[in-house]
Motif scaffolding. Structure first.
Motif, PDB file in Angstrom:
ATOM      1  N   GLU A 151      -7.282   6.819 -12.695  1.00 33.12           N
ATOM      2  CA  GLU A 151      -7.780   6.384 -11.397  1.00 33.12           C
ATOM      3  C   GLU A 151      -6.746   5.549 -10.646  1.00 33.12           C
ATOM      4  O   GLU A 151      -6.513   5.744  -9.450  1.00 33.12           O
ATOM      5  CB  GLU A 151      -9.080   5.589 -11.554  1.00 33.12           C
ATOM      6  CG  GLU A 151     -10.260   6.404 -12.014  1.00 33.12           C
ATOM      7  CD  GLU A 151     -10.347   6.568 -13.527  1.00 33.12           C
ATOM      8  OE1 GLU A 151      -9.441   6.067 -14.248  1.00 33.12           O
ATOM      9  OE2 GLU A 151     -11.309   7.190 -13.982  1.00 33.12           O
ATOM     10  N   TYR A 167      -5.116   6.596  -7.023  1.00 31.90           N
ATOM     11  CA  TYR A 167      -5.290   5.744  -5.850  1.00 31.90           C
ATOM     12  C   TYR A 167      -3.953   5.194  -5.361  1.00 31.90           C
ATOM     13  O   TYR A 167      -3.771   4.964  -4.165  1.00 31.90           O
ATOM     14  CB  TYR A 167      -6.281   4.614  -6.129  1.00 31.90           C
ATOM     15  CG  TYR A 167      -7.716   5.068  -6.033  1.00 31.90           C
ATOM     16  CD1 TYR A 167      -8.342   5.205  -4.801  1.00 31.90           C
ATOM     17  CD2 TYR A 167      -8.456   5.368  -7.170  1.00 31.90           C
ATOM     18  CE1 TYR A 167      -9.654   5.633  -4.706  1.00 31.90           C
ATOM     19  CE2 TYR A 167      -9.774   5.794  -7.088  1.00 31.90           C
ATOM     20  CZ  TYR A 167     -10.364   5.921  -5.848  1.00 31.90           C
ATOM     21  OH  TYR A 167     -11.666   6.343  -5.745  1.00 31.90           O
ATOM     22  N   ASN A 217     -11.087   3.967   4.589  1.00 32.67           N
ATOM     23  CA  ASN A 217     -12.181   4.728   3.979  1.00 32.67           C
ATOM     24  C   ASN A 217     -11.793   6.183   3.736  1.00 32.67           C
ATOM     25  O   ASN A 217     -12.251   6.795   2.774  1.00 32.67           O
ATOM     26  CB  ASN A 217     -13.444   4.652   4.842  1.00 32.67           C
ATOM     27  CG  ASN A 217     -14.105   3.305   4.759  1.00 32.67           C
ATOM     28  OD1 ASN A 217     -13.866   2.536   3.830  1.00 32.67           O
ATOM     29  ND2 ASN A 217     -14.939   3.002   5.732  1.00 32.67           N
ATOM     30  N   TYR A 234      -9.836   6.086   0.492  1.00 34.17           N
ATOM     31  CA  TYR A 234     -10.724   5.924  -0.658  1.00 34.17           C
ATOM     32  C   TYR A 234     -11.453   7.226  -0.982  1.00 34.17           C
ATOM     33  O   TYR A 234     -11.575   7.615  -2.139  1.00 34.17           O
ATOM     34  CB  TYR A 234     -11.751   4.823  -0.408  1.00 34.17           C
ATOM     35  CG  TYR A 234     -11.196   3.426  -0.425  1.00 34.17           C
ATOM     36  CD1 TYR A 234      -9.995   3.120  -1.043  1.00 34.17           C
ATOM     37  CD2 TYR A 234     -11.885   2.397   0.188  1.00 34.17           C
ATOM     38  CE1 TYR A 234      -9.500   1.837  -1.057  1.00 34.17           C
ATOM     39  CE2 TYR A 234     -11.403   1.099   0.179  1.00 34.17           C
ATOM     40  CZ  TYR A 234     -10.202   0.828  -0.442  1.00 34.17           C
ATOM     41  OH  TYR A 234      -9.713  -0.459  -0.461  1.00 34.17           O
ATOM     42  N   ARG A 235     -11.953   7.903   0.054  1.00 29.86           N
ATOM     43  CA  ARG A 235     -12.676   9.157  -0.145  1.00 29.86           C
ATOM     44  C   ARG A 235     -11.749  10.230  -0.739  1.00 29.86           C
ATOM     45  O   ARG A 235     -12.121  10.956  -1.654  1.00 29.86           O
ATOM     46  CB  ARG A 235     -13.274   9.634   1.190  1.00 29.86           C
ATOM     47  CG  ARG A 235     -14.145  10.847   1.070  1.00 29.86           C
ATOM     48  CD  ARG A 235     -14.892  11.176   2.357  1.00 29.86           C
ATOM     49  NE  ARG A 235     -14.011  11.364   3.504  1.00 29.86           N
ATOM     50  CZ  ARG A 235     -13.904  10.512   4.528  1.00 29.86           C
ATOM     51  NH1 ARG A 235     -14.614   9.412   4.552  1.00 29.86           N
ATOM     52  NH2 ARG A 235     -13.089  10.774   5.528  1.00 29.86           N
ATOM     53  N   PHE A 267     -11.060   9.370  -4.430  1.00 28.91           N
ATOM     54  CA  PHE A 267     -12.226   9.702  -5.252  1.00 28.91           C
ATOM     55  C   PHE A 267     -12.279  11.202  -5.535  1.00 28.91           C
ATOM     56  O   PHE A 267     -12.494  11.627  -6.678  1.00 28.91           O
ATOM     57  CB  PHE A 267     -13.498   9.242  -4.528  1.00 28.91           C
ATOM     58  CG  PHE A 267     -14.768   9.651  -5.213  1.00 28.91           C
ATOM     59  CD1 PHE A 267     -15.236   8.950  -6.304  1.00 28.91           C
ATOM     60  CD2 PHE A 267     -15.495  10.747  -4.769  1.00 28.91           C
ATOM     61  CE1 PHE A 267     -16.413   9.326  -6.951  1.00 28.91           C
ATOM     62  CE2 PHE A 267     -16.664  11.128  -5.397  1.00 28.91           C
ATOM     63  CZ  PHE A 267     -17.126  10.419  -6.490  1.00 28.91           C
ATOM     64  N   ASN A 268     -12.076  12.016  -4.499  1.00 28.08           N
ATOM     65  CA  ASN A 268     -12.126  13.469  -4.678  1.00 28.08           C
ATOM     66  C   ASN A 268     -10.987  13.986  -5.552  1.00 28.08           C
ATOM     67  O   ASN A 268     -11.170  14.934  -6.318  1.00 28.08           O
ATOM     68  CB  ASN A 268     -12.116  14.170  -3.321  1.00 28.08           C
ATOM     69  CG  ASN A 268     -13.416  14.001  -2.572  1.00 28.08           C
ATOM     70  OD1 ASN A 268     -14.483  13.980  -3.172  1.00 28.08           O
ATOM     71  ND2 ASN A 268     -13.338  13.852  -1.264  1.00 28.08           N
ATOM     72  N   VAL A 299      -9.512  12.273  -8.015  1.00 30.00           N
ATOM     73  CA  VAL A 299      -9.832  11.896  -9.397  1.00 30.00           C
ATOM     74  C   VAL A 299     -10.807  12.911  -9.979  1.00 30.00           C
ATOM     75  O   VAL A 299     -10.648  13.359 -11.125  1.00 30.00           O
ATOM     76  CB  VAL A 299     -10.397  10.458  -9.472  1.00 30.00           C
ATOM     77  CG1 VAL A 299     -10.982  10.177 -10.844  1.00 30.00           C
ATOM     78  CG2 VAL A 299      -9.320   9.441  -9.142  1.00 30.00           C
ATOM     79  N   LYS A 300     -11.807  13.287  -9.199  1.00 30.92           N
ATOM     80  CA  LYS A 300     -12.767  14.300  -9.665  1.00 30.92           C
ATOM     81  C   LYS A 300     -12.052  15.619  -9.968  1.00 30.92           C
ATOM     82  O   LYS A 300     -12.353  16.282 -10.957  1.00 30.92           O
ATOM     83  CB  LYS A 300     -13.865  14.517  -8.626  1.00 30.92           C
ATOM     84  CG  LYS A 300     -14.872  13.389  -8.572  1.00 30.92           C
ATOM     85  CD  LYS A 300     -15.974  13.665  -7.596  1.00 30.92           C
ATOM     86  CE  LYS A 300     -16.800  14.820  -8.100  1.00 30.92           C
ATOM     87  NZ  LYS A 300     -18.014  15.051  -7.338  1.00 30.92           N
ATOM     88  N   SER A 322     -12.065  17.008   3.707  1.00 27.36           N
ATOM     89  CA  SER A 322     -12.315  15.573   3.828  1.00 27.36           C
ATOM     90  C   SER A 322     -12.322  15.086   5.275  1.00 27.36           C
ATOM     91  O   SER A 322     -12.717  13.957   5.538  1.00 27.36           O
ATOM     92  CB  SER A 322     -11.273  14.783   3.038  1.00 27.36           C
ATOM     93  OG  SER A 322     -11.421  15.025   1.664  1.00 27.36           O
TER      94      SER A 322
END
Length: 88
Positions: A18, A22, A36, A39-40, A43-44, A46-47, A63
């Motif tokens: 992670e 990031y 934001n 961050y979004r 997150f995507n 990492v998934k 996104s």
């Protein structure tokens, strides 16, 4: 009425997946000015690396990021190269 302090934030360890993802996304803060959005995107990504999400080409496009001085395709290529370095 009393306002409580915000909860503390626990940072990811330096060698965690992670934190690495990031950090990559944060390196594009000149091109992705909205926090934001970064961050979004992080997150995507990492998934994606955990086998649950879409590759960077699709993630960047879906996104709906506010980009400056870079195209979606160019950003996706740069992110893909950086993610391959993490995997190795």
């Amino acid at each position: 009425m009393t306002t409580l302090p915000p909860p503390s934030v626990t940072e990811f360890p330096e060698n965690s997946l992670e934190k690495k993802v990031y950090t990559i996304v944060e390196s594009f803060k000149e091109n992705i000015p909205v926090m934001n959005d970064r961050y979004r995107l992080g997150f995507n990504l990492v998934k994606y690396l955990k086998g649950e999400g879409d590759p960077p080409e699709i993630t960047v496009k879906n996104s709906k990021l506010s980009l400056e001085n870079i195209s979606e395709e160019e950003l996706a290529k740069k992110i893909d190269i950086a993610l391959k370095e993490i995997k190795n």
